[in-house]
Write a protein that holds these residues in place. Structure first.
Motif, PDB file in Angstrom:
ATOM      1  N   ARG A 162       0.812  -1.220   0.000  1.00  0.00           N
ATOM      2  CA  ARG A 162       0.000   0.000   0.000  1.00  0.00           C
ATOM      3  C   ARG A 162       0.848   1.273   0.000  1.00  0.00           C
ATOM      4  O   ARG A 162       0.491   2.256  -0.643  1.00  0.00           O
ATOM      5  CB  ARG A 162      -0.948  -0.025   1.202  1.00  0.00           C
TER       6      ARG A 162
ATOM      7  N   LEU B  71       1.731   1.964  -3.458  1.00  0.00           N
ATOM      8  CA  LEU B  71       0.569   2.388  -4.247  1.00  0.00           C
ATOM      9  C   LEU B  71       0.366   3.883  -3.984  1.00  0.00           C
ATOM     10  O   LEU B  71       0.168   4.677  -4.901  1.00  0.00           O
ATOM     11  CB  LEU B  71      -0.679   1.601  -3.819  1.00  0.00           C
ATOM     12  N   ALA B  72       0.439   4.235  -2.707  1.00  0.00           N
ATOM     13  CA  ALA B  72       0.215   5.635  -2.309  1.00  0.00           C
ATOM     14  C   ALA B  72       1.333   6.545  -2.795  1.00  0.00           C
ATOM     15  O   ALA B  72       1.082   7.695  -3.163  1.00  0.00           O
ATOM     16  CB  ALA B  72       0.093   5.724  -0.792  1.00  0.00           C
TER      17      ALA B  72
ATOM     18  N   CYS C 127       0.677   6.245   3.339  1.00  0.00           N
ATOM     19  CA  CYS C 127      -0.594   5.503   3.277  1.00  0.00           C
ATOM     20  C   CYS C 127      -1.341   5.649   4.597  1.00  0.00           C
ATOM     21  O   CYS C 127      -0.766   5.470   5.669  1.00  0.00           O
ATOM     22  CB  CYS C 127      -0.283   4.030   2.994  1.00  0.00           C
ATOM     23  N   ILE C 128      -2.632   5.954   4.498  1.00  0.00           N
ATOM     24  CA  ILE C 128      -3.428   6.197   5.703  1.00  0.00           C
ATOM     25  C   ILE C 128      -4.251   4.970   6.129  1.00  0.00           C
ATOM     26  O   ILE C 128      -5.150   5.082   6.965  1.00  0.00           O
ATOM     27  CB  ILE C 128      -4.345   7.430   5.518  1.00  0.00           C
ATOM     28  N   SER C 129      -3.960   3.810   5.538  1.00  0.00           N
ATOM     29  CA  SER C 129      -4.606   2.535   5.917  1.00  0.00           C
ATOM     30  C   SER C 129      -6.128   2.563   5.779  1.00  0.00           C
ATOM     31  O   SER C 129      -6.836   1.888   6.528  1.00  0.00           O
ATOM     32  CB  SER C 129      -4.228   2.140   7.358  1.00  0.00           C
ATOM     33  N   CYS C 130      -6.639   3.329   4.806  1.00  0.00           N
ATOM     34  CA  CYS C 130      -8.099   3.469   4.681  1.00  0.00           C
ATOM     35  C   CYS C 130      -8.747   2.285   3.971  1.00  0.00           C
ATOM     36  O   CYS C 130      -9.949   2.098   4.039  1.00  0.00           O
ATOM     37  CB  CYS C 130      -8.424   4.759   3.939  1.00  0.00           C
ATOM     38  N   LEU C 131      -7.937   1.504   3.242  1.00  0.00           N
ATOM     39  CA  LEU C 131      -8.387   0.306   2.524  1.00  0.00           C
ATOM     40  C   LEU C 131      -9.296   0.579   1.325  1.00  0.00           C
ATOM     41  O   LEU C 131      -9.993  -0.307   0.843  1.00  0.00           O
ATOM     42  CB  LEU C 131      -9.041  -0.712   3.489  1.00  0.00           C
ATOM     43  N   ASN C 132      -9.262   1.807   0.829  1.00  0.00           N
ATOM     44  CA  ASN C 132      -9.961   2.075  -0.436  1.00  0.00           C
ATOM     45  C   ASN C 132      -9.415   1.165  -1.539  1.00  0.00           C
ATOM     46  O   ASN C 132     -10.156   0.720  -2.419  1.00  0.00           O
ATOM     47  CB  ASN C 132      -9.776   3.546  -0.821  1.00  0.00           C
ATOM     48  N   CYS C 133      -8.118   0.855  -1.478  1.00  0.00           N
ATOM     49  CA  CYS C 133      -7.521  -0.019  -2.493  1.00  0.00           C
ATOM     50  C   CYS C 133      -8.189  -1.393  -2.481  1.00  0.00           C
ATOM     51  O   CYS C 133      -8.515  -1.944  -3.537  1.00  0.00           O
ATOM     52  CB  CYS C 133      -6.014  -0.139  -2.290  1.00  0.00           C
TER      53      CYS C 133
ATOM     54  N   GLY D  84      -7.584   1.554  -6.753  1.00  0.00           N
ATOM     55  CA  GLY D  84      -7.323   2.997  -6.724  1.00  0.00           C
ATOM     56  C   GLY D  84      -6.929   3.406  -5.311  1.00  0.00           C
ATOM     57  O   GLY D  84      -7.238   2.712  -4.344  1.00  0.00           O
ATOM     58  N   CYS D  85      -6.258   4.534  -5.215  1.00  0.00           N
ATOM     59  CA  CYS D  85      -5.760   4.984  -3.912  1.00  0.00           C
ATOM     60  C   CYS D  85      -6.388   6.327  -3.539  1.00  0.00           C
ATOM     61  O   CYS D  85      -6.406   7.253  -4.354  1.00  0.00           O
ATOM     62  CB  CYS D  85      -4.241   5.126  -3.965  1.00  0.00           C
ATOM     63  N   SER D  86      -6.836   6.434  -2.298  1.00  0.00           N
ATOM     64  CA  SER D  86      -7.474   7.676  -1.818  1.00  0.00           C
ATOM     65  C   SER D  86      -6.562   8.881  -1.928  1.00  0.00           C
ATOM     66  O   SER D  86      -7.024   9.987  -2.152  1.00  0.00           O
ATOM     67  CB  SER D  86      -7.854   7.535  -0.343  1.00  0.00           C
ATOM     68  N   ILE D  87      -5.275   8.647  -1.721  1.00  0.00           N
ATOM     69  CA  ILE D  87      -4.395   9.812  -1.571  1.00  0.00           C
ATOM     70  C   ILE D  87      -3.429   9.976  -2.740  1.00  0.00           C
ATOM     71  O   ILE D  87      -2.636  10.907  -2.747  1.00  0.00           O
ATOM     72  CB  ILE D  87      -3.622   9.742  -0.228  1.00  0.00           C
TER      73      ILE D  87
HETATM   74  S1  SF4 Z   1      -6.181   3.456  -0.689  1.00  0.00           S
HETATM   75 FE1  SF4 Z   1      -5.820   3.965   1.456  1.00  0.00          FE
HETATM   76  S2  SF4 Z   1      -4.975   2.044   2.313  1.00  0.00           S
HETATM   77 FE2  SF4 Z   1      -4.838   1.843   0.107  1.00  0.00          FE
HETATM   78  S3  SF4 Z   1      -2.785   2.580  -0.377  1.00  0.00           S
HETATM   79 FE3  SF4 Z   1      -4.132   4.343  -0.616  1.00  0.00          FE
HETATM   80  S4  SF4 Z   1      -4.086   5.353   1.387  1.00  0.00           S
HETATM   81 FE4  SF4 Z   1      -3.250   3.296   1.671  1.00  0.00          FE
END
Ligand code: SF4
Ligand SMILES: Cc1cc2nc3c(=O)[nH]c(=O)nc-3n(C[C@H](O)[C@H](O)[C@H](O)COP(=O)(O)OP(=O)(O)OC[C@H]3O[C@@H](n4cnc5c(N)ncnc54)[C@H](O)[C@@H]3O)c2cc1C
Ligand SMILES: Cc1cc2nc3c(=O)[nH]c(=O)nc-3n(C[C@H](O)[C@H](O)[C@H](O)COP(=O)(O)O)c2cc1C
Length: 656
Positions: A329, A332-333, A352-358, A368-371
C-alpha cells in the motif's frame, strides 16, 4: 540518508540495488483474457522509476483454464501465467520495469478454497482436505494426489515461462489462506497421506515445487511468501492454525529446499485484518515475526508490517529484524517513497493512511488509492503538461480536493489562489482525524500543505468564495471545491432542536460531551466512528447507536467495520439496527422498527445526527458570474477522500 535501506543485496543469483520491496498487490488492471495491459505495465514501471529495488507483482494464477472457470484464480482480471501465451505478456512487464532500473519477480499462486472459480469438472474449489473457508464458504473438496502433482507441475511451468520472458524470479504465494498456505497449516490440512500431518509433510508441496523448479532452473531466484502466524486465535476458530512457533519451523523447511528468500506475511481471509490492516494496526506491530524467522534461517528475510516511515524501515534493517522492507500500500500511495527518502524529502511522502480504499476497489474498475489519484492511471495520464503560463486560477475551498487541485496547477505553471472560508486548511479532514486511530488523516493534510507551500500556492484563509472575492483575483478559471455539510432532513420533526448536534460539532470539540447519555443516529462510517469517539472510557458517556438499515455500518468496508466494532462493542455501546428515526423531541426520539413497524422511544441528553452529507452547490450569483466554473470533490458529489482528491487532480490536470 538511510544508508541501510540503500545497500544492495543478493537474492540467490539476483543482485537487487536496495532493500526496498514492492509487495504483491492484486490490481485488476489486466484485460478479461488475463493479458497484461499498458495500465498494468506502466503501474509497475512507475514503482521501479520511484526507486524500488525489487518489484513483486500481483498474484498470478498458474493452473490452466479460461479466465472464467480457471481452477485457482481470484478474479477475472488477473494476469494469467497458465499457458505459453503469457510469455510475451511477461516480457512486456519485465522490459517496462527493467527500463526503469528495477528488478521484477512475479508472484504465482493457486487460490485453493478462497478462489472464485471452481473446478470445471464438478464446480468445486480445490483444497487439501475439503475444508471450506469460513469467510468465502466456497464449496470445496480434497485434492487427489494426482491433482496435487498436476498443480505442482503448473507452478514449475509458470516459473519456466517467467524465466523465458526475462522476469528476474518468482515468488511462491504461500500466504493469506490460498492453496499452499492451506497445505502448510494444521488448521486446513487434515490429510493422512504424505502431504499432511507433521510440519515436513505439510510443507511437502513446496518441497516438490522447488524440486521441479531446480530440476530445470537450478539458479533461478525463488522467494516464498507465507503467513508466519495466521492469527486464528483472534477468531472463534481458536489457536488451531500456524502460530509463530510453527511458522519458524516452516521457515527452516523452506531454507532446506533451496528457496532464496522468505517474505514474511500474516493472516488468511479468515483473519484478513491481520493480513492487510485497517487503521487499528500500528507500524511495526508484526515485525517481531520477521525477526524470529530471520534468527532461524540464513537466507534473506523480507517483511511488511504497515511500514510507512523511512527512518523506522532503516532502523529495522540496521537492528537485524529484516533484510528487506516491503509494502504494497505504501508504494501504491507513493511510488517515489524511495527517492524522496534518499533525498531526505520526508515531508513530501504521501504516507498511506490505511483506509483500505484499495481493497474496496480491487473488484471494481481496478485498484485505486485515496491519496494518490495517479495510482493505476500512470499510462493514460502521463505527467501533467507544464503550460500554465502564470495564468491565475481561483480555487474555492482548501479541503483535500482544493488542495490537490492547487498544487497540481502550480506544478503546471498556473498561479493558483485558494479562497478558504475558515481559518484553517483541510476541510472535513479536520473532523475525520479525531476519531480513535484516525490520526493518519493528518498525514494527508500535512503533505498537501507541503506540496502547496513548495509550489508557492497562495492560500487566503477566512476568505469566502463570494463573487466579489473571486472577481478581485481576476482569474482565468475558477474551481469550486467547497465540500459538503451534514444532512438534516426537514422531513424529520425536531432536527433543529438544541439537543441535536452533528458529528463535525462533536469531533471538532465545539460541543464537548462528557458524562452524557448519547443517542447516535446513523451508523455509516462517520456515525460509527463518532460513536467510538464518544464511547471512549475517559469521557464517561453512555452511547446508543440507532440505524435504519438491517445491519450496523451500511456502506462501510467490512474490514473497517470489524476493526471499529472490535473496539466499540467492548465499551458496552447499545446497537439498534433496523430502527428508523421518526421524530425528535427535547430529550427523546421515536423510532419505528423496520421489520415490525413497532414504535420505540429512546431517551438521551444529546442526539448526534449522522445521516450523511450533501454537497455545497455553487451559489447562483457565483454561477452567473463564472459560468465555466469547474466543480470538484464533495461539492460535486458528497463522497470520500478518494473522490475528493481524484476530482481535484483531474480538474487541475485537464484545465486547458
Ligand atoms: S487506498 Fe488507502 S490504504 Fe490503500 S494505499 Fe491508498 S491510502 Fe493506503
Ligand atoms: C467525521 C468525518 C469522517 C470522515 N472520515 C473519512 C474517512 O475515513 N475516509 C474518507 O475517505 N472520507 C472520510 N470523510 C469524508 C471526507 O472528509 C470528505 O469526502 C472530504 O473531506 C471532501 O473533500 P472536499 O475537499 O471535497 O471538501 P471539504 O473537506 O468539505 O472541504 C471544503 C472546504 O471548503 C470550504 N468552504 C466551504 N464553502 C466555502 C465558501 N463559500 N468559500 C470558501 N471556502 C468554502 C470549507 O470550509 C472546507 O474547508 C469523513 C468526513 C467526516 C465529516
Ligand atoms: C488491494 C490489495 C491487494 C493485495 N493483493 C495481494 C496479492 O496479490 N498477493 C499478496 O501476497 N498479497 C497481497 N496483498 C497484501 C499486501 O502485499 C500486503 O501484505 C498488505 O497490504 C499489508 O502490507 P502493507 O500495509 O505494507 O501494504 C494485497 C493487499 C491489498 C491492500
Amino acid at each position: 540518508m538511510f544508508d541501510n535501506l540503500f545497500k544492495p543485496i543478493k537474492i540467490g543469483s539476483l543482485e537487487v540495488k536496495n532493500r526496498i520491496v514492492n509487495e504483491p498487490m492484486g490490481l485488476s488492471y489486466c484485460d478479461e483474457n488475463g493479458k497484461c495491459t499498458d495500465r498494468e505495465s506502466a503501474f509497475y514501471a512507475e514503482r521501479a522509476k520511484g526507486g524500488i529495488g525489487l518489484v513483486l507483482t500481483e498474484c498470478m494464477p498458474v493452473v490452466p483454464g479460461g479466465p472464467i472457470g480457471v481452477r485457482g484464480g481470484g478474479n477475472s482480471r488477473q494476469f494469467l501465467v497458465t499457458t505459453d501465451d503469457a510469455i510475451p505478456e511477461l516480457k512486456k512487464l519485465a522490459d517496462a520495469v527493467h527500463a526503469e532500473g528495477g528488478a521484477v519477480m512475479i508472484e504465482i499462486y493457486h487460490s485453493g478454497n478462497q478462489g472464485e472459480y471452481y473446478s470445471e469438472a464438478d464446480g468445486l474449489t480445490l483444497s487439501p482436505s475439503g475444508q471450506e473457508s469460513a469467510l468465502t464458504h466456497a464449496p470445496t473438496r480434497a485434492m487427489t494426489v494426482d491433482e496435487i502433482h498436476e498443480v505442482i507441475q503448473c507452478f514449475v511451468d509458470a516459473t519456466v515461462r517467467a524465466q523465458k520472458a526475462g522476469i528476474d524470479g518468482v515468488e511462491l504465494h504461500g500466504a493469506h489462506g490460498y492453496l499452499i498456505n492451506e497445505f502448510l497449516s494444521p488448521y486446513s490440512n487434515h490429510r493422512t497421506d504424505e502431504y499432511g500431518g507433521n510440519t515436513e509433510n505439510r510443507c511437502r508441496i513446496v518441497k516438490e515445487i522447488m524440486e521441479g523448479i531446480r530440476a530445470v532452473l537450478p539458479d533461478y531466484p525463488v522467494i516464498i511468501r507465507y503467513s508466519a502466524d495466521e492469527y486464528l486465535r483472534c477468531t472463534p476458530a481458536g489457536d488451531v492454525g500456524i502460530t509463530l512457533e510453527e511458522g519458524v519451523k516452516i521457515a527452516k523447511e523452506f531454507e532446506k529446499y533451496g528457496i532464496d528468500a522468505i517474505d514474511v506475511s500474516a493472516g488468511t481471509y479468515e483473519t484478513m485484518n491481520w493480513a492487510w490492516e485497517p487503521v487499528g494496526f500500528e507500524q511495526g506491530w508484526k515485525i517481531g515475526n520477521a525477526k524470529a524467522v530471520k534468527e532461524a534461517v540464513n537466507i534473506p528475510v523480507i517483511a511488511c508490517s504497515v511500514l510507512r516511515d523511512p527512518a523506522y524501515c532503516d532502523k529495522i534493517i540496521a537492528e537485524g529484524y529484516v533484510d528487506m522492507v516491503g509494502s504494497a500500500r505504501q508504494f501504491l500511495a507513493d511510488p517515489y517513497w524511495p527517492t524522496k527518502a534518499k533525498e531526505g524529502r520526508i515531508n513530501e511522502i504521501r504516507r498511506c493512511i490505511s483506509c483500505l480504499n484499495c481493497m474496496e476497489t480491487l473488484m471494481g474498475d481496478g485498484v485505486g488509492c485515496s491519496i494518490n489519484p495517479r495510482a493505476g492511471h500512470e499510462a493514460e495520464l502521463g505527467k501533467p503538461a507544464k503550460d500554465g503560463d502564470g495564468r491565475k486560477v481561483v480555487i474555492v475551498g482548501a479541503g483535500p480536493s482544493g488542495m490537490e487541485a492547487a498544487h497540481v496547477l502550480a506544478e503546471r505553471g498556473f498561479k493558483p489562489v485558494i479562497l478558504e472560508a475558515k481559518a484553517q486548511t483541510g476541510g472535513q479532514l479536520n473532523y475525520a482525524d479525531k476519531a480513535p486511530f484516525k490520526y493518519r488523516i493528518d498525514w494527508l493534510m500535512g503533505f498537501q500543505r507541503t506540496f502547496c507551500e513548495k509550489h508557492g500556492v497562495q492560500i487566503k484563509l477566512d476568505t469566502p468564495g463570494t463573487v466579489e472575492n473571486i472577481q478581485a483575483e481576476e482569474p482565468y478559471a475558477v474551481i469550486w471545491a467547497a465540500g459538503a455539510a451534514p444532512v438534516k432532513p426537514g422531513s424529520i420533526p425536531g432536527v433543529n432542536l438544541d439537543c441535536v448536534v452533528t458529528p463535525p460539532q462533536v469531533l471538532s470539540g465545539d460541543v464537548m460531551l462528557l458524562g452524557k447519555k448519547i443517542c447516535v443516529v446513523g451508523s455509516g462510517m462517520t456515525g460509527i466512528e463518532t460513536a467510538e469517539f464518544l464511547a471512549e472510557k475517559d469521557k464517561g458517556n453512555t452511547v446508543d447507536v440507532y440505524e435504519m438499515a438491517e445491519k450496523i455500518g451500511p456502506g462501510m468496508h467490512f474490514q473497517t467495520l470489524i476493526d471499529v466494532m472490535g473496539r466499540l462493542v467492548p465499551t458496552g455501546a447499545g446497537l439498534f439496527p433496523g430502527h428508523k428515526l421518526i421524530e425528535i423531541r427535547e430529550g427523546e426520539a421515536d423510532f419505528e422498527k423496520v421489520d415490525t413497524g413497532e414504535k420505540v422511544t429512546a431517551t438521551f441528553d444529546v442526539l448526534v445526527l449522522s445521516l450523511g452529507t450533501r454537497g455545497l452547490p455553487v451559489p447562483e450569483d457565483v454561477k452567473a458570474a463564472f459560468p465555466d466554473i469547474i466543480v470538484a470533490g464533495d461539492a460535486e458529489h458528497a463522497g470520500r477522500i478518494a473522490h475528493a482528491t481524484s476530482t481535484g487532480y483531474m480538474a487541475a490536470y485537464n484545465l486547458k
